[in-house]
Enzyme design. Sequence first.
Site, PDB file in Angstrom:
ATOM      1  N   GLU A  31       0.836  -1.207   0.000  1.00  0.00           N
ATOM      2  CA  GLU A  31       0.000   0.000   0.000  1.00  0.00           C
ATOM      3  C   GLU A  31       0.874   1.262   0.000  1.00  0.00           C
ATOM      4  OE1 GLU A  31      -3.263   0.053  -0.279  1.00  0.00           O
ATOM      5  OE2 GLU A  31      -3.496  -2.121  -0.139  1.00  0.00           O
ATOM      6  N   GLU A  72      -5.724   4.218   7.913  1.00  0.00           N
ATOM      7  CA  GLU A  72      -5.242   3.679   6.633  1.00  0.00           C
ATOM      8  C   GLU A  72      -5.228   2.151   6.657  1.00  0.00           C
ATOM      9  OE1 GLU A  72      -4.349   3.204   2.852  1.00  0.00           O
ATOM     10  OE2 GLU A  72      -4.908   5.111   3.754  1.00  0.00           O
ATOM     11  N   GLU A  79     -10.794  -2.331   1.631  1.00  0.00           N
ATOM     12  CA  GLU A  79     -10.563  -2.458   0.193  1.00  0.00           C
ATOM     13  C   GLU A  79     -10.189  -3.891  -0.184  1.00  0.00           C
ATOM     14  OE1 GLU A  79      -7.696   0.467  -0.983  1.00  0.00           O
ATOM     15  OE2 GLU A  79      -9.151   2.104  -0.898  1.00  0.00           O
TER      16      GLU A  79
END
Length: 121
Positions: A31, A72, A79
Amino acid sequence: MSPFKGQTGLKRIFNAAGYSFAGLRAAFTGEAAFRQLVLINVLLIPLALFLDVSRVERALLIAVCLLALIVELLNSAVEAAIDRISLDRHPLSKNAKDMGSAAQFIALSLIAVVWACILLG
């Protein structure tokens, strides 16, 4: 009951720590947004330690930075779960991903507001 919930005591703590480090490693390697936030934290947290502010203010400066990392991680987890279900475009999938992004936007805004209030106030 989940077959993954059977551990107790120190074995459970050891396993949980391993899962946590695996999650941090996955986020850091996979990420870009997480890596950018780590860089922001590497810059801002030491700065917070050197600023002439009260202990409470210092704690707030550091806490909001760490909060953005937490948000995050949760955003990336949402996601990944959505993508695991299906890579097809779907309005609910889009909403879930957009809400995760909105949460991160608010967390980053919180960093800016808290740092501005403490440094300029």
